[in-house]
Motif scaffolding. Structure first.
Motif, PDB file in Angstrom:
ATOM      1  N   HIS A   1      -5.212  71.937-122.016  1.00 56.30           N
ATOM      2  CA  HIS A   1      -6.504  72.640-122.017  1.00 56.30           C
ATOM      3  C   HIS A   1      -7.632  71.699-121.638  1.00 56.30           C
ATOM      4  N   ASP A   2      -7.709  70.550-122.313  1.00 54.98           N
ATOM      5  CA  ASP A   2      -8.826  69.635-122.070  1.00 54.98           C
ATOM      6  C   ASP A   2      -8.787  69.067-120.650  1.00 54.98           C
ATOM      7  N   THR A   3      -7.591  68.737-120.172  1.00 53.11           N
ATOM      8  CA  THR A   3      -7.452  68.226-118.812  1.00 53.11           C
ATOM      9  C   THR A   3      -7.868  69.287-117.808  1.00 53.11           C
ATOM     10  N   GLY A   4      -7.479  70.535-118.062  1.00 53.53           N
ATOM     11  CA  GLY A   4      -7.855  71.628-117.172  1.00 53.53           C
ATOM     12  C   GLY A   4      -9.350  71.885-117.154  1.00 53.53           C
ATOM     13  N   MET A   5     -10.002  71.748-118.305  1.00 53.66           N
ATOM     14  CA  MET A   5     -11.445  71.955-118.355  1.00 53.66           C
ATOM     15  C   MET A   5     -12.183  70.891-117.545  1.00 53.66           C
ATOM     16  N   ILE A   6     -11.754  69.640-117.656  1.00 54.38           N
ATOM     17  CA  ILE A   6     -12.402  68.578-116.886  1.00 54.38           C
ATOM     18  C   ILE A   6     -12.160  68.788-115.398  1.00 54.38           C
ATOM     19  N   ALA A   7     -10.934  69.147-115.020  1.00 51.54           N
ATOM     20  CA  ALA A   7     -10.625  69.370-113.605  1.00 51.54           C
ATOM     21  C   ALA A   7     -11.456  70.515-113.034  1.00 51.54           C
ATOM     22  N   MET A   8     -11.616  71.584-113.814  1.00 50.23           N
ATOM     23  CA  MET A   8     -12.405  72.721-113.367  1.00 50.23           C
ATOM     24  C   MET A   8     -13.868  72.341-113.191  1.00 50.23           C
ATOM     25  N   ALA A   9     -14.455  71.670-114.191  1.00 49.57           N
ATOM     26  CA  ALA A   9     -15.859  71.264-114.094  1.00 49.57           C
ATOM     27  C   ALA A   9     -16.055  70.246-112.978  1.00 49.57           C
TER      28      ALA A   9
ATOM     29  N   ASP B   1      -8.649  79.451-120.632  1.00 44.07           N
ATOM     30  CA  ASP B   1      -9.375  80.455-121.422  1.00 44.07           C
ATOM     31  C   ASP B   1      -9.374  80.162-122.918  1.00 44.07           C
ATOM     32  N   GLY B   2      -8.769  79.042-123.326  1.00 44.57           N
ATOM     33  CA  GLY B   2      -8.740  78.682-124.742  1.00 44.57           C
ATOM     34  C   GLY B   2      -7.648  79.364-125.525  1.00 44.57           C
ATOM     35  N   GLN B   3      -6.844  80.206-124.867  1.00 46.04           N
ATOM     36  CA  GLN B   3      -5.760  80.918-125.533  1.00 46.04           C
ATOM     37  C   GLN B   3      -4.428  80.680-124.828  1.00 46.04           C
ATOM     38  N   GLY B   4      -4.360  79.609-124.072  1.00 42.77           N
ATOM     39  CA  GLY B   4      -3.128  79.276-123.364  1.00 42.77           C
ATOM     40  C   GLY B   4      -3.044  79.831-121.962  1.00 42.77           C
ATOM     41  N   GLY B   5      -4.037  80.604-121.555  1.00 44.48           N
ATOM     42  CA  GLY B   5      -4.052  81.180-120.213  1.00 44.48           C
ATOM     43  C   GLY B   5      -5.179  80.620-119.376  1.00 44.48           C
ATOM     44  N   GLU B   6      -5.424  81.266-118.233  1.00 43.02           N
ATOM     45  CA  GLU B   6      -6.477  80.842-117.332  1.00 43.02           C
ATOM     46  C   GLU B   6      -7.242  82.052-116.807  1.00 43.02           C
ATOM     47  N   GLN B   7      -8.459  81.818-116.392  1.00 42.68           N
ATOM     48  CA  GLN B   7      -9.206  82.814-115.654  1.00 42.68           C
ATOM     49  C   GLN B   7      -9.723  82.173-114.374  1.00 42.68           C
TER      50      GLN B   7
END
Length: 255
Positions: A150-158, A179-185
């Protein structure tokens, strides 16, 4: 370093300034995010601090090198040193997230088959060094793979959003956001063609009605280039920094 051409003049934006913009986006996210994640987003390009103080010159463009023009043989050692600095300054959690971001870049976007032997060896050496450290720090902190993904994905997205806002990636741009629930948007970033510096993001993921992002950059001369390295270095030593702003607003609902 990256370059934002519109509106004129061309702005040279440092890697750490771009990272700061990524951090500003996450600090306004609709969900509460861990403070270490926010700090890691702010500092995810700490590797470039020394290079930005004395950038190398690209004779083909007449500008400092864009970060994309430099290969892993140059920046993989910088990444390793940046992670060490993060560990010394803030501890394992921030260093771990920065390390994972670097590893993600080298595995997702670096193709060893298209690299020089020196670049391929640099990527292999970086991953061989960092992966045991990542496991060690994650175990010491008791962090699950789900949290780290999750955290790695958030940094990559930002990171991707900020690259587009700063002119390095083209818009429209679609990125995946955990999305904080194991998925993505899927988020879609679009530039307003009539208002340089204004962008829309949909669906809207922030807790504020609109977000003004602030940073500083170095304006290039009107020609957009320098005659030689000496001229570039004189500019870099004496240029007056220019504040700039970018505006994010909700996009129009599709229906």
């Amino acid at each position: 370093m990256m370059f934002r051409a519109h509106p004129a003049p061309v702005l040279a934006i440092s890697q750490p300034s771009h990272a700061w913009i990524a951090g500003q986006i996450l600090r306004s996210w609709a969900r509460d995010l861990d403070q270490a994640l926010l700090l890691a987003a702010d500092q995810h390009d700490i590797a470039w601090l020394d290079w930005e103080r004395s950038p190398s010159f690209a004779a083909t463009t007449g500008r400092p090198h864009s970060f994309r023009a430099l290969g892993p043989a140059t920046h993989a050692p910088m990444w390793a040193e940046g992670i060490e600095r993060a560990l010394a300054a803030w501890g394992m959690r921030v260093a771990l997230l920065i390390s994972r971001h670097g590893a993600l870049l080298y595995t997702r976007f670096a193709d060893p088959a298209r690299m020089s032997p020196a670049d391929a060896a640099a990527v292999e050496g970086f991953l061989r060094q960092q992966r045991p450290l990542q496991r060690q720090w994650a175990e010491a902190l008791g962090l699950t793979e789900a949290v780290l993904e999750h955290d790695t994905g958030m940094i990559a997205m930002a990171d991707a959003l900020s690259l587009a806002l700063c002119g390095d990636l083209k818009t429209p741009l679609e990125v995946k956001a955990p999305d904080g629930q194991g998925g993505e948007q899927t988020l879609r970033l679009e530039a307003d063609p009539e208002a340089p510096g204004r962008f829309t993001l949909s669906p809207w993921p922030l807790r504020v009605p609109a977000l003004v992002l602030e940073a500083e950059a170095m304006p290039l001369p009107a020609s957009g280039r320098f005659a030689d390295e000496a001229a570039m270095r004189a500019w870099h030593a004496g240029v007056r920094r220019a504040p700039f702003t970018l505006r994010l607003e909700p996009g129009q609902a599709k229906g």
